[in-house]
Design a protein around this motif. Sequence first.
Motif, PDB file in Angstrom:
ATOM      1  N   LEU A 125       0.835  -1.198   0.000  1.00 33.10           N
ATOM      2  CA  LEU A 125       0.000   0.000   0.000  1.00 33.10           C
ATOM      3  C   LEU A 125       0.870   1.249   0.000  1.00 33.10           C
ATOM      4  O   LEU A 125       1.954   1.269   0.600  1.00 33.10           O
ATOM      5  CB  LEU A 125      -0.919   0.004   1.220  1.00 33.10           C
ATOM      6  CG  LEU A 125      -1.989  -1.097   1.258  1.00 33.10           C
ATOM      7  CD1 LEU A 125      -2.783  -1.031   2.547  1.00 33.10           C
ATOM      8  CD2 LEU A 125      -2.918  -0.988   0.061  1.00 33.10           C
ATOM      9  N   LEU A 183      -5.068   1.557  -5.137  1.00 30.14           N
ATOM     10  CA  LEU A 183      -4.735   0.847  -3.900  1.00 30.14           C
ATOM     11  C   LEU A 183      -5.010   1.705  -2.671  1.00 30.14           C
ATOM     12  O   LEU A 183      -5.386   1.190  -1.614  1.00 30.14           O
ATOM     13  CB  LEU A 183      -3.262   0.423  -3.924  1.00 30.14           C
ATOM     14  CG  LEU A 183      -2.875  -0.658  -4.939  1.00 30.14           C
ATOM     15  CD1 LEU A 183      -1.374  -0.910  -4.886  1.00 30.14           C
ATOM     16  CD2 LEU A 183      -3.640  -1.951  -4.656  1.00 30.14           C
ATOM     17  N   SER A 184      -4.828   3.009  -2.805  1.00 30.18           N
ATOM     18  CA  SER A 184      -5.036   3.891  -1.656  1.00 30.18           C
ATOM     19  C   SER A 184      -6.478   3.910  -1.196  1.00 30.18           C
ATOM     20  O   SER A 184      -6.770   4.313  -0.064  1.00 30.18           O
ATOM     21  CB  SER A 184      -4.578   5.312  -2.003  1.00 30.18           C
ATOM     22  OG  SER A 184      -5.471   5.910  -2.944  1.00 30.18           O
ATOM     23  N   GLN A 207      -6.990   1.902   1.994  1.00 29.47           N
ATOM     24  CA  GLN A 207      -6.374   2.314   3.251  1.00 29.47           C
ATOM     25  C   GLN A 207      -6.985   3.641   3.664  1.00 29.47           C
ATOM     26  O   GLN A 207      -7.615   4.326   2.853  1.00 29.47           O
ATOM     27  CB  GLN A 207      -4.853   2.430   3.107  1.00 29.47           C
ATOM     28  CG  GLN A 207      -4.402   3.465   2.100  1.00 29.47           C
ATOM     29  CD  GLN A 207      -2.897   3.499   1.919  1.00 29.47           C
ATOM     30  OE1 GLN A 207      -2.406   3.709   0.824  1.00 29.47           O
ATOM     31  NE2 GLN A 207      -2.137   3.292   2.970  1.00 29.47           N
TER      32      GLN A 207
END
Length: 219
Positions: free
Chosen positions: A6, A40-41, A44
Amino acid sequence: MLSLKLPQLLQVHQVPRVFWEDGIVSGYRRPTSSALDCVLSSFQMTNETVNIWTHFLPTWYFLWRLLVLAGGPGFRAEPYHWPLLVFLLPTCLYPFASCCAHTFSSMSPRARHICYFLDYGALSLYSLGHSHQLFHICAVLGTHFQLEAVLADMESRQAWLATQATPLGLAGTVATLGLAVAGNLLIIAAFTASLFRAPSTCPLLQGGPPEGGTNAKQQ
């Protein structure tokens, strides 16, 4: 085994000012993120995660509603369903465009602006059935046709009113308008007096953007 790392998150002082959000001091993504990093962020906790998912999930809900309604019996046979379709298409588009804007806005400063150009464009399409400017135009047109209807009604019933209804005098007509004007002036005077009594620190009296600048995109 394939593993994805990440992206690292940054503090507010580690990113250019154009990426700053009021009151948010951490959770910023790298301002030169790749498209993959941006995707991908979303998995998170960043300063954009909630914005991304609160637009991404409703996109699919509205798309499902569109498909159900458009696939229903008789939808294409009814002419008044087509304006509904025009409303539903931007309803699906604007949350998706906003989701993409929040997702990919950290690729570069230029990409950030372009993302939100597209976001605001989609919002403009959605606000077309809700535009306040369109409301003004429709209100004026409505007043025009209302005036024409009143004139036509007055002309067609003038002879009947002359014999059947009690004639209205000028004094009574003006008095009715005068009472309405006086009531409105009293309301305006009361609110104006309360405005002058308010301290200068009242938010209603503060002009210009708040200290610290404005956001490129309000959350």
